[in-house]
Design an enzyme around this catalytic site. Structure first.
Site, PDB file in Angstrom:
ATOM      1  N   ASP A  95      -0.755   0.428  -4.961  1.00  0.00           N
ATOM      2  CA  ASP A  95       0.790  -0.931  -3.801  1.00  0.00           C
ATOM      3  C   ASP A  95       2.142  -0.742  -4.389  1.00  0.00           C
ATOM      4  O   ASP A  95       2.742   0.157  -4.421  1.00  0.00           O
ATOM      5  CB  ASP A  95       0.719  -2.233  -5.115  1.00  0.00           C
ATOM      6  CG  ASP A  95       1.261  -3.188  -5.210  1.00  0.00           C
ATOM      7  OD1 ASP A  95       1.834  -3.705  -3.864  1.00  0.00           O
ATOM      8  OD2 ASP A  95       1.006  -4.342  -5.838  1.00  0.00           O
ATOM      9  N   ASN A 119      -6.145  -9.680   0.884  1.00  0.00           N
ATOM     10  CA  ASN A 119      -5.522  -9.380   1.741  1.00  0.00           C
ATOM     11  C   ASN A 119      -5.764 -10.548   3.334  1.00  0.00           C
ATOM     12  O   ASN A 119      -4.236  -9.595   3.845  1.00  0.00           O
ATOM     13  CB  ASN A 119      -5.807  -7.762   2.161  1.00  0.00           C
ATOM     14  CG  ASN A 119      -4.721  -7.412   1.181  1.00  0.00           C
ATOM     15  OD1 ASN A 119      -5.011  -5.571   0.574  1.00  0.00           O
ATOM     16  ND2 ASN A 119      -4.049  -7.835   0.653  1.00  0.00           N
TER      17      ASN A 119
HETATM   18  C1  IPE Z   1      -4.193  -5.095  -4.169  1.00  0.00           C
HETATM   19  O1  IPE Z   1      -2.954  -5.305  -3.689  1.00  0.00           O
HETATM   20  C2  IPE Z   1      -5.130  -4.413  -2.646  1.00  0.00           C
HETATM   21  C3  IPE Z   1      -4.350  -3.245  -2.551  1.00  0.00           C
HETATM   22  C4  IPE Z   1      -3.640  -2.180  -2.469  1.00  0.00           C
HETATM   23  C5  IPE Z   1      -5.508  -2.998  -1.424  1.00  0.00           C
HETATM   24  P1  IPE Z   1      -1.302  -6.754  -3.437  1.00  0.00           P
HETATM   25  O2  IPE Z   1      -0.672  -6.500  -3.608  1.00  0.00           O
HETATM   26  O3  IPE Z   1      -2.721  -7.249  -2.248  1.00  0.00           O
HETATM   27  O4  IPE Z   1      -2.026  -7.465  -4.851  1.00  0.00           O
HETATM   28  P2  IPE Z   1      -1.815  -8.513  -5.581  1.00  0.00           P
HETATM   29  O5  IPE Z   1      -1.658  -9.172  -4.570  1.00  0.00           O
HETATM   30  O6  IPE Z   1      -0.051  -8.613  -5.672  1.00  0.00           O
HETATM   31  O7  IPE Z   1      -2.042  -8.674  -6.632  1.00  0.00           O
HETATM   32  C1  IPE Z   2       0.145  -2.319  -0.910  1.00  0.00           C
HETATM   33  O1  IPE Z   2       1.556  -2.602  -0.099  1.00  0.00           O
HETATM   34  C2  IPE Z   2      -0.885  -2.483   0.516  1.00  0.00           C
HETATM   35  C3  IPE Z   2      -1.683  -2.597   0.687  1.00  0.00           C
HETATM   36  C4  IPE Z   2      -1.774  -4.070  -0.055  1.00  0.00           C
HETATM   37  C5  IPE Z   2      -2.691  -2.764   1.654  1.00  0.00           C
HETATM   38  P1  IPE Z   2       1.844  -3.890  -0.234  1.00  0.00           P
HETATM   39  O2  IPE Z   2       1.898  -4.625   0.844  1.00  0.00           O
HETATM   40  O3  IPE Z   2       1.096  -5.066  -1.128  1.00  0.00           O
HETATM   41  O4  IPE Z   2       3.279  -3.702  -1.181  1.00  0.00           O
HETATM   42  P2  IPE Z   2       4.262  -5.161  -1.594  1.00  0.00           P
HETATM   43  O5  IPE Z   2       3.151  -5.479  -2.842  1.00  0.00           O
HETATM   44  O6  IPE Z   2       3.827  -5.948  -0.657  1.00  0.00           O
HETATM   45  O7  IPE Z   2       5.424  -4.227  -2.264  1.00  0.00           O
HETATM   46 MG    MG Z   3       1.718  -5.874  -2.973  1.00  0.00          MG
END
Ligand code: IPE
Ligand code: IPE
Ligand code: MG
Length: 247
Positions: A27, A75
Site C-alpha cells: 500500500d 479496488n
Molecule cells: C489494499 O489497499 C489492497 C491492495 C494493496 C491491493 P487499499 O489501498 O485498496 O486499501 P484501503 O482502501 O485503504 O483499505
Molecule cells: C496500493 O497503493 C496499490 C493498490 C491498491 C493496487 P494505493 O493505490 O492504494 O496507494 P494509496 O493508498 O492511495 O497511497
Molecule cells: Mg491504498
C-alpha cells in the site's frame, strides 16, 4: 486426541527463524506519487518495481512463499482510468517477468477470482500458471481480484454443494476441510503479514489465514520498501515469541 486448529503450527517458531510464508499488503503507491507531484500511475509503476525487488529478495532469504496483494475485490471502486492503469501494469509484469520465474524455478499461484479480468489477461495468467506449473521452487502467489470474504463464501458454497450431492457428511466439515477449499490451500501457513504505508487494517486480505499470523505495520510507502526493509521485517519476526494460545 489433541485438537489443533487448522493453519496453526504445532510448535512456536524458534528464535531467529525465517518465516515460511510472508504476505504483503503493498500500500501507498498513490501517496508516494502525490508527495512527488507525479501522477498516481507513476507510483504504481514504482510499486511494480518494488514487487520485483522484494520477490527476488524473498528468494534470497529463503522464504518459501510470498503472497502479494495486487488488486482487491474492492479496488474496482477506483476510477476506471486507474483500474485500467493497474491492468496495464499487470500485463507488463507477467510479460516481462515470466521468463525469470520459469528460470528461477518459481511456482506462480493466483488467489482471487481473476476470471473477472479481461480475456487477454486471463489468457496471460493461465499461460504463466501453466509455464510454471512444473516448477518446485519458491511460491509467488499474486492476489488478483481477491477478497477474503468472497473466498470464504466460495468455500461454503462448494461444501454445501458437496453435502447436497451426498459426497460428504455435514459432520465431516471441520477447519481442515474449509482450509482445503480456500485459494491458499497449497500454500504453507501464513507466518508474517506486512502492510506498508502506515495504515493499520487488513482490507479484506487473508482473514482466515491470518488467525495466528504475526502482523507488521510499517510507515514506509510501498515503492520505497526495499531489501533492507524486508530483512528488517524478517528479523522482527525472528525476535517474536509465538504462543498459539499455549504457554
Ligand atoms: C489494499 O489497499 C489492497 C491492495 C494493496 C491491493 P487499499 O489501498 O485498496 O486499501 P484501503 O482502501 O485503504 O483499505
Ligand atoms: C496500493 O497503493 C496499490 C493498490 C491498491 C493496487 P494505493 O493505490 O492504494 O496507494 P494509496 O493508498 O492511495 O497511497
Ligand atoms: Mg491504498
Amino acid at each position: 486426541m489433541k485438537p489443533r486448529p487448522a493453519n496453526v503450527p504445532e510448535k512456536a517458531g524458534e528464535e531467529g527463524a525465517v518465516p515460511r510464508h510472508v504476505a504483503i499488503i503493498m500500500d501507498g503507491n498513490g501517496r508516494w506519487a502525490k508527495q512527488r507531484h507525479l501522477p498516481r500511475l507513476e507510483g504504481h509503476r514504482r510499486g511494480v518495481e518494488a514487487a520485483r525487488r522484494i520477490t527476488r529478495a524473498a528468494r534470497v532469504l529463503g522464504i518459501e512463499a510470498l503472497t502479494l496483494y495486487a488488486f482487491s475485490s474492492e479496488n474496482w471502486r477506483r476510477p476506471e482510468e486507474e483500474v485500467g492503469d493497474l491492468m496495464g501494469l499487470l500485463r507488463l509484469f507477467i510479460r516481462n517477468d515470466l521468463d525469470e520465474m520459469v528460470r528461477e524455478n518459481v511456482r506462480l499461484r493466483v488467489i482471487g477470482d481473476y476470471s473477472r479480468f479481461s480475456a487477454d489477461i486471463v489468457a496471460l495468467v493461465d499461460d504463466a500458471l501453466a509455464r510454471t506449473a512444473g516448477n518446485d521452487g519458491p511460491i509467488l502467489a499474486i492476489a488478483l481480484n481477491y477478497g477474503a470474504r468472497a473466498e470464504l463464501a466460495n468455500a461454503a458454497r462448494t461444501l454445501a454443494q458437496q453435502v447436497r450431492d451426498g459426497e460428504i457428511a455435514i459432520e465431516s466439515i471441520d477447519e481442515q476441510t474449509i482450509e482445503q477449499h480456500l485459494d491458499t490451500h497449497d500454500l504453507p501457513p501464513l507466518d508474517l503479514l506486512i502492510r506498508t504505508s502506515g495504515e493499520h487494517r487488513l482490507s479484506n486480505f487473508l482473514l482466515w489465514q491470518s488467525a495466528y499470523t504475526e502482523l507488521l505495520f510499517v510507515d514506509t510507502l510501498w515503492p520505497d520498501f526495499d531489501e533492507a526493509a524486508l530483512r528488517g521485517a524478517v528479523a522482527s519476526f525472528g525476535r517474536r515469541q509465538r504462543r498459539f494460545g499455549g504457554l
